[in-house]
Write a protein that holds these residues in place. Structure first.
Motif: not given
Lengths: 281, 358
Positions: A172-173, A175-181
């Motif tokens: 998830e880390l 994935e969260a980074s991906k969403i955070d650009g």
């Protein structure tokens, strides 16, 4: 709770003390030997208390060298330091990048790549020493720092260590980074690298000592005395053909050779243990 | 703000495993949509496809008027709250919330303004300089929501965000999420397996099973008029009782020889054919001898404080009755149950679909 039993405690301590003496006594002997002149050591009656030649021995070793080698240990230490740091940082760089690739990127033959790296664990430098020598010689890297460092950099151990660590980092880390650009490089720089600090420290300690203690490889590819490392220097001081071995200078050099690894361990011990034991959540 | 539209979205994994089997769904701008279903029903996969964390095998996902199938997660204008929060462990709370904005090149003072504002809304202003590991589960949850809020996204995505909290905190955070969503008015899609969360949070409830949508509606629609037996037994706690029955005639079915009348029954069912009769434990009354009554053998009683659950058998099938404590003596071994015809649900034993009025 472990019960308090004096006899057992005594036996445990006794065993430990014997172990420590076995390991520490030769080191103590070397340190003592570095404080006497050659004659005292050669005649076989060296006392176990410090002598009075300490300053002379160390300054002679550092700035002049042995009678036969004539190479100041200072220069060797600088060589060793460059090689050890080069190997340690090189290995960290190579293995963190390859582990990153193997864990986080889906590419064809990812598994194969991992297994090929894994298999090289079974091939230490000594096994592949002839072809490696040939390549280094053909590239004109004999008697250079690059020649000393590069062949020892490729590391399955480091890659494995980082891979294991990366696998404990929750998906998830990423994935969260991906969403955070954050793209692949930003995720590596902003998240993976800071989280890997303790692992990097652990690997640094191991690889620094590994690089510092290299013997066979430097022995093979260095011919100029200005390129030799301290480990080779000790060896040259001990084998003399026509003169008495200057044991005091050899021992002084040995003690000097111990200092940097000891310092690295002392100053990085906390991080080192953390890196091997703990996975930060 | 924007709505979300799914058009026959499919997810097929390697090995031809179809996790999502053609889902079409329209989520209105500003509404709170909850996807609920048992584990493995494809609800999380669907959410991750909307987020862009999974590729879309087939179909189309639209956010607003834009098809986002090929758009990177960061460019979809969404924010996601993960089950394990996925906070960056090495960053302070402030940096965790600011990271996404920083990557977007938002000016520093704007970042500060937004983070401060989100922190004020979530009452986490005093933790801004702490690291996530110094926070409790509930506080981490707030930070994760703060990270979503500062982005001012078109859509919030929640992937079981409350599963890691203890029961008390879960109820509290549930209320806060609802309040926050109403205040911000951002379209939200929320995945959960907890039907209480699903009922309480949603404007639009989507019940999923086996990679397909079973029913879409308001929570009360889904509760009052479940379209399939799966929905009937999944939504509601304790679950709806399902009894084997027989069609007697228009508006009449029998269970174990006892005839009950039904308001919502499809016309033209063949008398004598098998049918499944669904009754919610809270919808049957003990005592009374109306035209519709069933008798039940009680095995044991569960005490819930305000209510009691009577477990037993009706016509050979397991049956549960919920009654206010004290309404029925706990030592009762045999109950006569009266059934309101409006509260009887009928299902086709083969298709499991509702056999209500067309």
């Amino acid at each position: 709770m472990v019960e308090n039993r004096p006899f057992r405690d005594f036996m445990a301590y006794l065993t430990l003390v014997i172990g420590v003496i076995l390991v520490a006594f030769p080191v103590y002997l070397a340190i003592m030997a570095s404080t006497f002149d050659t004659a005292t050591i050669i005649n076989g009656n060296m006392p176990l208390t410090p002598g009075d030649q300490t300053l002379e021995n160390y300054s002679r070793a550092l700035f002049y060298g042995g009678k036969t080698a004539r190479e100041p240990v200072m220069g060797m230490m600088i060589n060793s330091m460059i090689v050890a740091l080069g190997i340690a940082f090189g290995k960290i760089l190579i293995s963190i990048l390859s582990a990153y690739a193997v864990v986080y990127f889906r590419f064809p033959f990812r598994r194969t790549a991992f297994w090929v790296i894994f298999i090289t664990l079974m091939l230490p430098v000594e096994v592949r020493i002839y072809p490696t020598y040939k390549i280094v010689a053909d590239l004109g890297l004999l008697d250079t720092y690059s020649g000393l460092i590069l062949p020892l950099i490729a590391s399955a151990t480091g890659t494995l260590l980082f891979r294991q660590f990366f696998m404990t980092i929750p998906e998830e880390l990423l994935e969260a980074s991906k969403i955070d650009g954050a793209g692949a490089f930003r995720f590596f720089k902003d998240t993976l690298l800071p989280l890997s600090m303790t692992t990097i420290a652990a690997l640094f300690v191991i690889q620094f000592i590994y690089g510092w203690n290299q013997y066979l490889w430097p022995l093979l590819i260095t011919t100029k005395s200005s390129m030799q490392t301290i480990v080779i220097g000790i060896k040259k001081m001990i084998t003399t053909t026509d003169a008495l071995t200057e044991w005091n200078i050899a021992m002084t050099t040995a003690v000097l050779a111990m200092v940097p690894p000891v310092l690295v361990v002392i100053f990085m011990q906390r991080l080192f243990v953390k890196g091997l034991v703990e996975t930060e959540k | 703000m924007a709505g979300v539209t799914l058009d026959t979205v499919r997810k097929i994994y390697a090995g031809n495993v179809e996790a999502v089997k053609g889902v079409s769904l329209g989520i209105e701008d500003g509404s709170f949509c909850v996807l609920v279903g048992p584990s493995g029903c494809g609800k999380s996969t669907l959410l991750r496809m909307i987020a862009g964390l999974e590729t879309i095998s087939d179909g189309e996902v639209k956010i607003g008027d834009r098809v986002v199938n090929q758009v990177e997660p960061a460019d979809r204008d969404i924010a996601m709250v993960f089950q394990n929060y996925a906070l960056y462990p090495h960053m302070t709370v402030y940096d965790n919330m600011a990271y996404g904005l920083k990557n977007r090149g938002t000016p520093k003072d704007e970042i500060e303004k937004r983070v401060k504002e989100a922190a004020r809304i979530l009452a986490i202003e005093s933790f801004l300089t702490r690291k996530p590991r110094q926070l409790s589960g509930g506080q981490r949850q707030r930070v994760a929501m703060g990270r979503a809020i500062v982005r001012k996204p078109q859509v919030f995505l929640f992937d079981e965000p409350l599963s890691n909290l203890d029961a008390k905190l879960r109820v509290q955070m549930r209320v806060e999420i609802k309040r926050l969503q109403k205040a911000l008015g951002v379209t939200s899609i929320y995945v959960t397996h907890d039907q209480v969360e699903a009922m309480t949070l949603s404007d639009k409830l989507v019940v999923m099973s086996g990679g397909q949508i079973e029913q879409v509606g308001t929570p009360s629609d889904v509760y009052r008029r479940p379209e399939t037996r799966f929905v009937a037994t999944f939504i509601g706690s304790p679950p709806m009782n399902i009894l084997p029955g027989k069609v007697e005639g228009p508006g009449r079915v029998s269970v174990g020889g006892q005839v009950i009348t039904v308001t919502d029954m499809r016309d033209g069912l063949t008398p004598g054919s098998a049918i499944e009769v669904g009754l919610r434990p809270e919808d049957v009354q003990a005592g009374g001898a109306g035209s519709s009554s069933l008798s039940m053998d009680v095995d044991f009683v569960e005490e819930l404080g305000a209510t009691q659950l009577f477990h037993g058998k009706v016509a050979g099938a397991d049956f549960v009755v919920q009654a206010s404590t004290g309404q029925i003596p706990a030592e009762t071994r045999r109950l006569t149950l009266s059934v309101d015809p409006a509260n009887v649900h009928l299902f086709d034993p083969q298709t499991t679909r509702r056999l209500g009025k067309a």
